[in-house]
Design a protein around this motif. Sequence first.
Motif: not given
Lengths: 368, 250
Positions: A201-220
């Motif tokens: 749904n395209g939200s990854m493009e936005l998420l990737l441009s934020t300071p979020t790192n992969p580990l936070e995303l995976i664990l979250g």
Amino acid sequence: MNLGRMRAIAFKEATHIRRDPFTLIMAIIMPVFLVVLFGLALDLDVKNIKIGIDDRDQSYSSRRLISLFHESRSFIIAKQGHWSDAEREIRDENISAILVIPHDFEKKIKKGEAPLIQFVADGSDNAILGPALSYLYGIQLQMRQQLIETSFQPKVKIETRYLYNGELKSSYFIVPGLMSVVLAIVSILLTALTISREWENGSMELLLSTPTNPLELILGKILPYSIIGMLAVLLVYLTARLGFDIPFRGNHLFFLLACFLFLTAYLAQGTVISIVARSQAVAMQMAMVSGFLPTMLLSGFIFSISSMPPFFQYFTMILPARWFLQIVRTLFLKEAGFMEIWSPLLALLLINLVLVNVARKKFKRTLE
Amino acid sequence: MKTHTNVSLTLQNLEKNFSKVQALALSGVSLHFEVGMLHGIIGPEAAGKTTLMRLLAGLLAPSKGTISYSIDGVVASEFETVRPLIAYMPERQSLYADLSIKEHLDFFSKLYELTPSEYKEKQERLLSITRLGGFLERPAGKLSGGMYKKLGLICALLRSPKVLLLDEPTNGVDPISRREFWELLYSLRQENILMLVSTAYMDEAERCSRAHLFQEGKLLFSGIPSELLVKHRAKDFNELFIKQAEQRVC
């Protein structure tokens, strides 16, 4: 790694779940439904084996023998008659075996000789034949005691006692195993779809441009689903205990710990799939192939691991279900403590760490 | 201290190809973007606008050439040092249809680690300039095109960026909402941020302080919009593009 961001992602995911009842139903109701369904259908106790009886003696003794078969409840006497070709009869009449009692049956017993009885069985279905032969052995013992009154006293006698599952009820064995298969499939599917959905749904493009790192995303992503998964565990546990009357003799705390590690391992596997696949349809298929089949066939649920070829015995070590099954069967049926289950617990923990790391490595911050 | 940071951007011979068979998505682009200006990346479909934006946001890696951000005149050696200063709004729909405006703002404020007081102040200001305040509970999936874009913009602006990359923010939005959107962008100009806005609407070139015209992955012209028109003897940018296209055919 920023805990606040991880929490924000977990919270956002929880909001999605709350708004989408399908996920909740799949996560909580499905496991219970599947355990009940398969728990009832998958009965490995072989009962009602259809046999035909050809009684050529028609004597008091032969009728006694037939009634032994009757009473055993393992066999159903589908047909009685006289057949010259037993094989054709088995093939045509859809029966598993034919018992032929010879015409000199009673005569020989009276003379004190050993009468010969023929048991012609359909060898094409091992699943029935194995248990049938062991039941037959039981009937043979009864027959010696009841028909040949000179009680038979062997020099060496083996008395078998089954520990942990005295009546050898297969539900004791199946339901805990089923629990692991069902929870595995559901949890792998849950996360397999979440990250690929963000791509879709395209939200990854936005998420990737934020300071979020992969580990936070995976664990979250894993966190809210592990809570839901634990709810499912609770319901499945209650179903097993109350619905199927399975005893639980181990420690509940270890059980919960094992369940948690098991769930997170599959959630992490789902996450890896989700990261690699980037589309929900592909993720779904990968989840089925990598989750469902190995868990069903290689975890020791249906086929025992010790009788697999050596390669597969080692291969099963990477499957969380193999270790979980070991823990669950131990905890349900034995009064086991930490010493009995520490090694599979450790294995689950290691699998978790490896999978989260794989997910992190595979996760690219670019769109390519 | 942060508020005085100035970021400028220089591209040198930037090139991007996605596969060997396809034509280059971008080729030989050299450009300098000055601080505090509203830069328009203008071009028709397939001009390479989105590719350029993604390259600048660090979501794609260039095939050739360099992208260098300078912070207060010093070239940043790594993208990671600039990443926290960039806000990016993708062209594609990228918000969560089931989350409300409020939930989006809450989520992004946590990702950007805003303190509650910072968040409160920003939220109020952004909601008032976008006039979305009355729709806080409405899910993004039920917003109109213009409101959706505005929500995307405020999600990006929550982090007080020094570089704002907006990929076709006015695409598919009605003319009145478009004008509103541009007014919103003007109001941000005072904040000393480097703003890059891509658009396929040629008339919007005139609204930018600098216009950079792209076609088929190449930079055609670059400069102050009014000067460009005079130089190429066109009455507006539509005409300029059509002239350009005719020349290529001949």
